[in-house]
Design a protein around this motif. Structure first.
Motif, PDB file in Angstrom:
ATOM      1  N   GLY A  29       4.405   0.275  14.142  1.00 34.52           N
ATOM      2  CA  GLY A  29       5.564  -0.532  14.493  1.00 34.52           C
ATOM      3  C   GLY A  29       6.788  -0.140  13.695  1.00 34.52           C
ATOM      4  O   GLY A  29       6.867   0.952  13.125  1.00 34.52           O
ATOM      5  N   VAL A  30       7.753  -1.065  13.641  1.00 35.06           N
ATOM      6  CA  VAL A  30       9.020  -0.837  12.943  1.00 35.06           C
ATOM      7  C   VAL A  30       9.035  -1.678  11.673  1.00 35.06           C
ATOM      8  O   VAL A  30       8.757  -2.885  11.696  1.00 35.06           O
ATOM      9  N   GLN A  31       9.342  -1.043  10.538  1.00 36.57           N
ATOM     10  CA  GLN A  31       9.312  -1.745   9.254  1.00 36.57           C
ATOM     11  C   GLN A  31      10.403  -2.820   9.176  1.00 36.57           C
ATOM     12  O   GLN A  31      11.520  -2.638   9.667  1.00 36.57           O
ATOM     13  N   THR A  32      10.043  -3.922   8.552  1.00 32.06           N
ATOM     14  CA  THR A  32      10.986  -5.047   8.386  1.00 32.06           C
ATOM     15  C   THR A  32      11.729  -4.984   7.056  1.00 32.06           C
ATOM     16  O   THR A  32      12.662  -5.762   6.818  1.00 32.06           O
ATOM     17  N   GLY A  33      11.294  -4.114   6.144  1.00 30.43           N
ATOM     18  CA  GLY A  33      11.921  -4.010   4.824  1.00 30.43           C
ATOM     19  C   GLY A  33      11.218  -4.832   3.767  1.00 30.43           C
ATOM     20  O   GLY A  33      11.654  -4.858   2.604  1.00 30.43           O
ATOM     21  N   ARG A  34      10.112  -5.487   4.111  1.00 25.92           N
ATOM     22  CA  ARG A  34       9.375  -6.294   3.152  1.00 25.92           C
ATOM     23  C   ARG A  34       8.071  -5.605   2.773  1.00 25.92           C
ATOM     24  O   ARG A  34       7.418  -4.963   3.602  1.00 25.92           O
ATOM     25  N   CYS A  35       7.686  -5.759   1.498  1.00 26.80           N
ATOM     26  CA  CYS A  35       6.412  -5.263   1.002  1.00 26.80           C
ATOM     27  C   CYS A  35       5.494  -6.479   0.857  1.00 26.80           C
ATOM     28  O   CYS A  35       5.781  -7.398   0.075  1.00 26.80           O
ATOM     29  N   VAL A  36       4.406  -6.486   1.623  1.00 28.66           N
ATOM     30  CA  VAL A  36       3.540  -7.663   1.677  1.00 28.66           C
ATOM     31  C   VAL A  36       2.120  -7.295   1.290  1.00 28.66           C
ATOM     32  O   VAL A  36       1.738  -6.123   1.248  1.00 28.66           O
ATOM     33  N   GLN A  37       1.338  -8.311   1.005  1.00 28.66           N
ATOM     34  CA  GLN A  37      -0.035  -8.112   0.552  1.00 28.66           C
ATOM     35  C   GLN A  37      -0.930  -7.783   1.747  1.00 28.66           C
ATOM     36  O   GLN A  37      -1.024  -8.549   2.708  1.00 28.66           O
ATOM     37  N   TYR A  38      -1.572  -6.602   1.659  1.00 33.90           N
ATOM     38  CA  TYR A  38      -2.531  -6.233   2.693  1.00 33.90           C
ATOM     39  C   TYR A  38      -3.920  -6.745   2.334  1.00 33.90           C
ATOM     40  O   TYR A  38      -4.656  -7.233   3.189  1.00 33.90           O
ATOM     41  N   SER A  39      -4.263  -6.605   1.051  1.00 27.51           N
ATOM     42  CA  SER A  39      -5.536  -7.116   0.531  1.00 27.51           C
ATOM     43  C   SER A  39      -5.294  -7.575  -0.910  1.00 27.51           C
ATOM     44  O   SER A  39      -4.153  -7.596  -1.389  1.00 27.51           O
ATOM     45  N   ASP A  40      -6.358  -7.918  -1.602  1.00 27.16           N
ATOM     46  CA  ASP A  40      -6.210  -8.390  -2.973  1.00 27.16           C
ATOM     47  C   ASP A  40      -5.590  -7.347  -3.887  1.00 27.16           C
ATOM     48  O   ASP A  40      -4.908  -7.681  -4.864  1.00 27.16           O
ATOM     49  N   THR A  41      -5.813  -6.085  -3.587  1.00 30.04           N
ATOM     50  CA  THR A  41      -5.361  -5.020  -4.493  1.00 30.04           C
ATOM     51  C   THR A  41      -4.331  -4.084  -3.873  1.00 30.04           C
ATOM     52  O   THR A  41      -3.772  -3.240  -4.573  1.00 30.04           O
ATOM     53  N   ILE A  42      -4.073  -4.200  -2.587  1.00 29.59           N
ATOM     54  CA  ILE A  42      -3.210  -3.227  -1.897  1.00 29.59           C
ATOM     55  C   ILE A  42      -2.063  -3.947  -1.214  1.00 29.59           C
ATOM     56  O   ILE A  42      -2.245  -4.996  -0.579  1.00 29.59           O
ATOM     57  N   LYS A  43      -0.846  -3.356  -1.340  1.00 32.99           N
ATOM     58  CA  LYS A  43       0.320  -3.825  -0.614  1.00 32.99           C
ATOM     59  C   LYS A  43       0.800  -2.735   0.348  1.00 32.99           C
ATOM     60  O   LYS A  43       0.747  -1.546   0.019  1.00 32.99           O
ATOM     61  N   THR A  44       1.244  -3.147   1.510  1.00 33.03           N
ATOM     62  CA  THR A  44       1.801  -2.208   2.483  1.00 33.03           C
ATOM     63  C   THR A  44       3.090  -2.788   3.046  1.00 33.03           C
ATOM     64  O   THR A  44       3.364  -3.987   2.927  1.00 33.03           O
ATOM     65  N   CYS A  45       3.882  -1.934   3.674  1.00 34.94           N
ATOM     66  CA  CYS A  45       5.130  -2.374   4.285  1.00 34.94           C
ATOM     67  C   CYS A  45       4.841  -3.204   5.533  1.00 34.94           C
ATOM     68  O   CYS A  45       3.989  -2.846   6.348  1.00 34.94           O
ATOM     69  N   GLU A  46       5.550  -4.272   5.686  1.00 32.21           N
ATOM     70  CA  GLU A  46       5.388  -5.124   6.857  1.00 32.21           C
ATOM     71  C   GLU A  46       6.063  -4.469   8.065  1.00 32.21           C
ATOM     72  O   GLU A  46       7.119  -3.853   7.950  1.00 32.21           O
ATOM     73  N   VAL A  47       5.442  -4.597   9.232  1.00 33.89           N
ATOM     74  CA  VAL A  47       5.997  -4.012  10.452  1.00 33.89           C
ATOM     75  C   VAL A  47       6.079  -5.069  11.549  1.00 33.89           C
ATOM     76  O   VAL A  47       5.297  -6.027  11.583  1.00 33.89           O
ATOM     77  N   GLN A  48       7.059  -4.891  12.409  1.00 32.64           N
ATOM     78  CA  GLN A  48       7.160  -5.677  13.643  1.00 32.64           C
ATOM     79  C   GLN A  48       6.387  -4.892  14.687  1.00 32.64           C
ATOM     80  O   GLN A  48       6.733  -3.770  15.030  1.00 32.64           O
ATOM     81  N   ASP A  63       9.810  -4.408  -2.277  1.00 33.20           N
ATOM     82  CA  ASP A  63      10.562  -4.290  -1.031  1.00 33.20           C
ATOM     83  C   ASP A  63      11.414  -3.029  -0.987  1.00 33.20           C
ATOM     84  O   ASP A  63      11.728  -2.523   0.095  1.00 33.20           O
ATOM     85  N   SER A  64      11.768  -2.521  -2.154  1.00 34.75           N
ATOM     86  CA  SER A  64      12.608  -1.316  -2.198  1.00 34.75           C
ATOM     87  C   SER A  64      11.890  -0.083  -1.656  1.00 34.75           C
ATOM     88  O   SER A  64      12.529   0.911  -1.303  1.00 34.75           O
ATOM     89  N   ASP A  65      10.560  -0.143  -1.620  1.00 36.14           N
ATOM     90  CA  ASP A  65       9.775   0.992  -1.104  1.00 36.14           C
ATOM     91  C   ASP A  65       9.734   0.993   0.422  1.00 36.14           C
ATOM     92  O   ASP A  65       9.223   1.948   1.030  1.00 36.14           O
ATOM     93  N   CYS A  66      10.206  -0.050   1.059  1.00 37.94           N
ATOM     94  CA  CYS A  66      10.155  -0.164   2.516  1.00 37.94           C
ATOM     95  C   CYS A  66      11.575  -0.115   3.080  1.00 37.94           C
ATOM     96  O   CYS A  66      12.503  -0.659   2.488  1.00 37.94           O
ATOM     97  N   LYS A  67      11.753   0.530   4.229  1.00 37.02           N
ATOM     98  CA  LYS A  67      13.063   0.708   4.845  1.00 37.02           C
ATOM     99  C   LYS A  67      13.128  -0.125   6.124  1.00 37.02           C
ATOM    100  O   LYS A  67      12.365   0.099   7.061  1.00 37.02           O
ATOM    101  N   GLU A  68      14.023  -1.075   6.145  1.00 33.64           N
ATOM    102  CA  GLU A  68      14.170  -1.913   7.335  1.00 33.64           C
ATOM    103  C   GLU A  68      14.639  -1.065   8.523  1.00 33.64           C
ATOM    104  O   GLU A  68      15.571  -0.275   8.415  1.00 33.64           O
TER     105      GLU A  68
END
Length: 392
Positions: free
Chosen positions: A149-168, A135-140
């Motif tokens: 979109g606008v980042q929520t500050g959470r780092c979530v699973q995009y696929s089995d091997t990749i994570k991306t920042c969650e956006v609204q 989550d520290s890699d993402c800026k709310e």
């Protein structure tokens, strides 16, 4: 001394009040005579061919004022995995319905169905900034210019091997990396467009339109423009225009482009009105240089909004590829006018007067008998009525 000063003053007065007149000197020299007639012939030919025939300098001119309206017709049935079976008609594939001297025809689409305002992982193909490990890699509240979109500050699973920042954002997010091939609406090449063009030349109080006098409603319902068989028909097949522009419609339909429809209204109004007719030509206007192929084609996005049974606002996002047709009207009209005629006639006479000066220079500079010619060419008449050559 005083006597010398008086003589100089007398000479100056003679020069001040002297008058020069041409002396007709006839020289039987074939070389100078041939040069004289050749230059005369070239000047007369230039005036007759270029000034009068090509430039029509004897005419007054006016620029065309034009208005254009278009009407596209055609329907397409498509069956795709993304949108299913769909019939596309004019209100869907002509965007906007009316343009100013231009119209756009949809040829390929990337639809994203059922988007709603919610939270979802940023797509990995959109930007490298969206990748994260915690989550520290993402800026709310941070909004990436190229993001969705606008980042929520959470780092979530995009696929089995990749994570991306969650956006609204509007989710699910668009995936536009794969363009449908062949083009979803490639059959649009069989669509037709009616171009109605009204022109006028205010200076001459002349008005006309491209639907000529001999065209009736029966002919208009059945004709399609053909340069050989129907050159005056104002209904054009889209595929034919793209072909005349030197392009392949099926290739251009994939990513879109811009085609120019040129209508030439150059008219000579000294002839009857029926001879003033439009001439059509077509050319591709956007850059397709293979060495600089950044951001090729023509595309934009639009959305269709609706509400579900739960009154949740939902939309279908469409990335639209297509061909924009720009109708470009140009032309000049000319009509006989006495003022430019007199001006150009005077210019012609001034050109002809230069012939004598050129031949005199040749005669007095290049000929072997130039001293003899100069002796008879320049004569001074004194107070006693005697003529004295200026060259002895």
């Amino acid at each position: 001394d005083i006597e010398t000063a008086i003589k100089l003053s007398f000479i100056c007065l003679q020069c001040l009040f002297g008058y020069e007149t041409n002396v007709m000197l006839v020289i039987n020299n074939k070389g100078v005579g041939a040069l004289f007639r050749l230059i005369q012939f070239l000047i007369i030919a230039y005036v007759a061919v270029y000034v009068c025939w090509v430039q029509r300098a004897y005419q007054d001119t006016d620029s065309v004022i034009s208005s254009v309206s278009t009407k596209v017709k055609g329907n397409i049935l498509t069956n795709s995995s993304a949108a299913g079976v769909h019939v596309w008609d004019v209100p869907e594939y002509v965007i906007p319905p009316q343009g100013e001297n231009t119209f756009f025809v949809l040829t390929n689409v990337i639809p994203t169905l059922g988007q709603r305002q919610s939270k979802c992982p940023e797509v990995r193909w959109n930007t490298s900034i969206c990748f994260c490990e915690s989550d520290s890699d993402c800026k709310e509240g941070y909004s990436e210019v190229h993001g969705n979109g606008v980042q929520t500050g959470r780092c979530v699973q995009y696929s089995d091997t990749i994570k991306t920042c969650e956006v609204q954002a509007w989710c699910p997010l668009e995936n536009d990396t794969v363009i449908p091939k062949p083009a979803l609406l490639g059959a649009a090449e069989d669509f037709t467009v009616l171009i109605k063009n009204n022109v006028q030349y205010p200076k001459f109080k002349f008005r006309k339109r491209n639907i000529l006098h001999h065209i009736n409603s029966t002919y208009l319902k059945n004709c399609t423009f053909d340069r050989k068989t129907d050159p005056h028909c104002p209904i054009f097949r889209l595929g034919d225009m793209v072909t005349e522009a030197g392009e392949d419609f099926s290739v251009m339909a994939l990513k879109g482009g811009i085609i120019g429809i040129f209508i030439d209204w150059n008219c000579d109004l000294d002839f009857p009105e029926r001879f003033c007719i439009p001439k059509y030509s077509f050319s591709r206007l956007d850059n397709k240089n293979p060495e600089n192929n950044v951001a090729p084609g023509y595309n934009f996005r639009f959305a269709k909004y609706y509400k579900t049974n739960e009154s949740t606002e939902t939309r279908t996002l469409i990335k639209a590829f297509g061909i924009r047709f720009d109708v470009i009207v140009f032309g000049m009209a000319g009509k006989f006018n006495i003022v430019p005629t007199i001006v150009n006639l005077g210019a012609t006479l001034s050109f002809l007067s230069l012939v004598t000066a050129v031949c005199d220079w040749v005669m007095l500079t290049c000929m072997k008998d130039r001293d003899l010619y100069a002796k008879h060419k320049f004569i001074h008449l004194n107070q006693n009525g005697d003529s004295v050559p200026l060259v002895s």
